[in-house]
Scaffold this motif. Structure first.
Motif: not given
Ligand SMILES: C[S@@+](CC[C@H](N)C(=O)[O-])C[C@H]1O[C@@H](n2cnc3c(N)ncnc32)[C@H](O)[C@@H]1O
Length: 740
Positions: A564-568
């Motif tokens: 899952l791509e985590l936000n910055e």
């Protein structure tokens, strides 16, 4: 109370210390051995029911009788749900104890009915007796048919035991299992991506019994896509279980209307095959108003056109038009369009191919009806009447479908809360419904980690078997399990492996590293759904989990290895979590821990900010579980065993950071923890794929249950849980998979 005893000549010699009798007169009524009697219960309670199996005098001259007890439904684990059971029905038990003779109240008449008794005969005998029994109850949760002879299914049954007798046993060494006999049909309800049914089919397959998921139902379209891509042979229905149930009844009506019920099916898979080519009329224009039914493609009960009105609908391919013009049309409107013949043709074709199951078509139903009304995350749980809570209604729908289709075997899965919430009422209800429908029933609690995967995951399973079948057993654990599930006392003995029996040896538990250490490094930003493995397996687990599907000669590709791509901001936080097992937000600057192991802000330094201006440590980490949790942004170790893989991958309230990479575990890594073979692909957006994996029944558990089911089908009925001949995932090497 007046007592009069008649001495037993035989017994007198055997028992010298006590005097035994064959008859006793209590309050003027004569009671003989093997007669039945009411026995005084506590004040306000209905009298107990017993068979008198001994009458004797103790050395200190007290008069006693040995009672073999019958249980009313309310005295079994069905408890408050006893209203589901015929009040004349009691359950035989092997529980015996001695009681003062003067606790006998009066006579009672009980008859044993055979399991397959004709309903008319049953009704007749019930008028002559106070009670009847046809099943034995054994604590904590087993109801079994009482047979006078060995079980052999009826000759018309598709489960023909003679066919099964030739089945070869599992051969671990040469990786071959001979499957013979008929293929049994499985309906997977609330199927998700199909982990439960797939594992069950593998498990039966390893034992030489062919089981095929013929139908699967789920309302989540992505889960249905996953199921279909892995099982092109399955009729996957993307609809709610309620609508599916109504559809079954409508389908039966259609089959009756066209005189099909009882007709021999034309099972030739090509017999009804029609070319799928679209006969498009090039001259038809978009504005052309002329529509004539070409053929029917599908049928559903629901509201596909979102009109707010659920009805029976047929999907129409219009003559001369392509598939992009296909529409769903309500059945009642089709009667005007002169297409009865086309409908009949469609129904005949569906009848022959078993597009939808009719009564008697399904050998086995499995599924985990969601009971969201008991979820700990639901703040509005209805403790008083959980069965009236709409969120728990699927349990009722599941049982109603079983009642309608009457499969030979049933398996229900659920969270342990089903036997905990509101004093276990939903669990009692499930058992009560099965017994009321005359299913033999057995409940077991299994920890997935005990069967060879790297997570604990306790779940409740309930077997059901129709009266003439053998009730499947549960499999004994193969591995040590880390962590304990919290199970109510009443069900403690249902936990598999709780007997501390040392006759079977447990392997050491599987660690996270055993499951995932061979997978290539990926970053938080990896968006690739497919990639090369880039290296050989490092452990036996990895070797077996990488096996190819039977019949596939394709080179194995690694699917779904993306996180899952985590936000910055979250990514920046994760990069600052040290790389050791158990590290978490507490290791970030500005957080201190008091002597009670609770976090507080270090007020001597300003709160650290991220480049975005947000706090490095979010407030929710500090307040989660009153500041006592170590889960937010928690890092796992290669020697960790995860408690339970869930359907979400956000690191805010759970420990799921990779041991030495700055990201959460990927979909494939979670799938490995659940025992999904690598060839099993998942569909839908990333979050949906995590959800399918987290929702699944662990493959380690479903294959083990498939093995015990096969043993029951092959005619074995055992009173004790079974030892598995091969552990997971090595059993995947027994075919139907091939080594990469
Ligand atoms: C726990 S998951 C099932 C997992 C599945 N047994 C497996 O092993 O992969 C429950 C599933 O029920 C589905 N579901 C929830 N309510 C439903 C309903 N009313 N009708 C059909 N499916 C439903 C959800 O979409 C979800 O996929």
């Amino acid at each position: 109370m007046e007592l009069c005893l008649v001495m037993s000549e035989d017994e007198k010699e055997i028992y010298q210390a006590r005097c035994h009798y064959t008859k006793a007169i209590v309050d003027g009524i004569q009671f003989e051995l093997n007669e039945h009697a009411y026995v005084k219960a506590e004040e306000g309670q209905p009298d107990y029911i017993a068979r008198i199996v001994e009458i004797f005098e103790t050395v200190d001259k007290q008069l006693y009788f040995s009672a073999q007890w019958f249980f009313r439904a309310a005295d079994t684990v069905i408890k408050s749900q006893a209203h589901l059971i015929d009040p004349q029905r009691v359950f035989y038990s092997e529980m015996k104890d001695d009681n003062p003779l003067n606790s006998i109240v009066s006579k009672v008449t009980i008859i044993q009915l055979p399991p397959d008794v004709d309903p008319a005969k049953k009704e007749k005998s019930l008028k002559l007796f106070d009670y009847y029994y046809d099943m034995q109850y054994s604590k904590p949760v087993t109801f079994t048919t009482l047979h006078t002879e060995r079980v052999t299914p009826k000759s018309e049954s598709p489960l023909v035991l003679e066919d099964m007798s030739s089945i070869g046993e599992v051969e671990n060494n040469n990786k071959s299992v001979k499957s013979e006999g008929p293929t049994l049909t499985l309906l997977d309800l609330y199927a998700g991506c199909g982990a439960m049914s797939t594992g069950l089919c593998y498990g039966t397959g390893f034992s030489g019994v062919k089981l095929e998921t013929k139908w699967a139902v789920d309302m989540n379209k992505h889960a249905c896509e996953s199921l279909k891509i892995n099982h092109p042979e399955t009729e996957v229905r993307n609809e709610s279980a309620e609508d599916f149930f109504t559809m079954l009844k409508e389908w039966e009506k259609l089959c009756v209307e066209f005189g099909l019920i009882g007709m021999q099916r034309d099972e030739d898979p090509n017999a009804n095959e029609e070319s799928d080519s679209e006969e498009v009329d090039e001259n038809k224009s978009e504005d052309d108003e002329e529509f004539e039914v070409g053929k029917f493609l599908a049928v559903c009960f629901g509201d596909p056109n979102k009109t707010g009105n659920k009805k029976l609908h047929f999907k129409v391919r219009w003559k001369g038009y392509s598939s992009k013009h296909d529409t769903w049309e309500p059945y009642d409107s089709l009667s005007e369009c002169n297409c009865k013949e086309a409908i009949k043709e469609f129904v005949i074709k569906g009848y022959n191919s078993r597009m939808l199951p009719l009564r008697g078509d399904v050998d086995f139903i499995c599924g985990g009806p969601p009971c969201q009304g008991i979820s700990g995350h639901n703040r509005f749980r209805n403790y008083e009447s959980p069965l009236e809570d709409e969120k728990n209604h699927q349990l009722v729908v599941y049982m109603d479908i079983i009642d309608f289709l009457k499969p030979k075997f049933v398996l229900m899965e659920n969270v342990v809360d089903i036997i905990k919430f509101a004093n276990g009422i939903l669990g009692y209800h499930a058992v009560g419904r099965l017994v009321a429908m005359n299913y033999q029933t057995r409940l077991g609690i299994m920890a997935a980690g005990s069967y060879g995967v790297s997570q604990c995951r306790y779940r409740v399973f309930l077997w059901g078997a129709s009266t003439m079948m053998n009730l499947p057993q549960f499999p004994l654990p193969t591995h040590e399990v880390v962590g304990k599930g919290v199970v109510p006392n009443e069900f403690k003995d249902c936990v598999l492996g709780s007997d501390n029996d040392e006759s079977y040896k447990l392997e050491k538990n599987i660690f996270l590293g055993d499951a995932i250490s061979d997978l290539p490094e990926v970053t938080n930003y990896n968006g690739a759904d497919e990639m090369e493995y880039g290296g050989a397996p490092r452990t036996s687990f990895q070797k077996f989990i990488r096996m190819r599907k039977q019949g596939s000669s394709k080179k194995m590709i690694l699917y779904d290895h993306r996180p899952l791509e985590l936000n910055e901001d979250d990514y920046a936080r994760v990069c600052l979590i040290p790389k050791f097992k158990g590290a978490n937000f507490r290791n970030l600057a500005g957080v201190l821990v008091d002597e009670k192991d609770k976090v507080y802000w270090d007020t001597s330094v300003p709160k650290v900010k991220l480049p975005s201006g947000k706090q490095l440590v979010p407030n929710y980490c500090m307040t989660f579980v009153g500041g006592s949790s170590k889960k937010p942004f928690g890092r796992l170790g290669m020697d960790s065993v995860v408690k339970t893989v869930v359907g979400r991958a956000e690191p805010h309230n759970q420990a799921l950071l990779h041991p030495n990479q700055d990201r959460v575990l990927t979909i494939r890594e979670n799938a490995r923890l659940q025992g999904f073979p690598d060839h099993y692909r998942l569909c839908g957006p990333v979050k949906e794929r995590y959800l399918q994996v987290g929702n699944a029944v662990s493959f380690a558990v479903s294959t083990a249950l498939g093995y015990t089911l096969a043993r029951a089908i092959k005619g074995e009925s055992t009173s004790k849980p079974l030892i598995l001949p091969v552990k997971f995932p090595d059993c995947l090497g027994l075919s139907p998979m091939k080594e990469e």
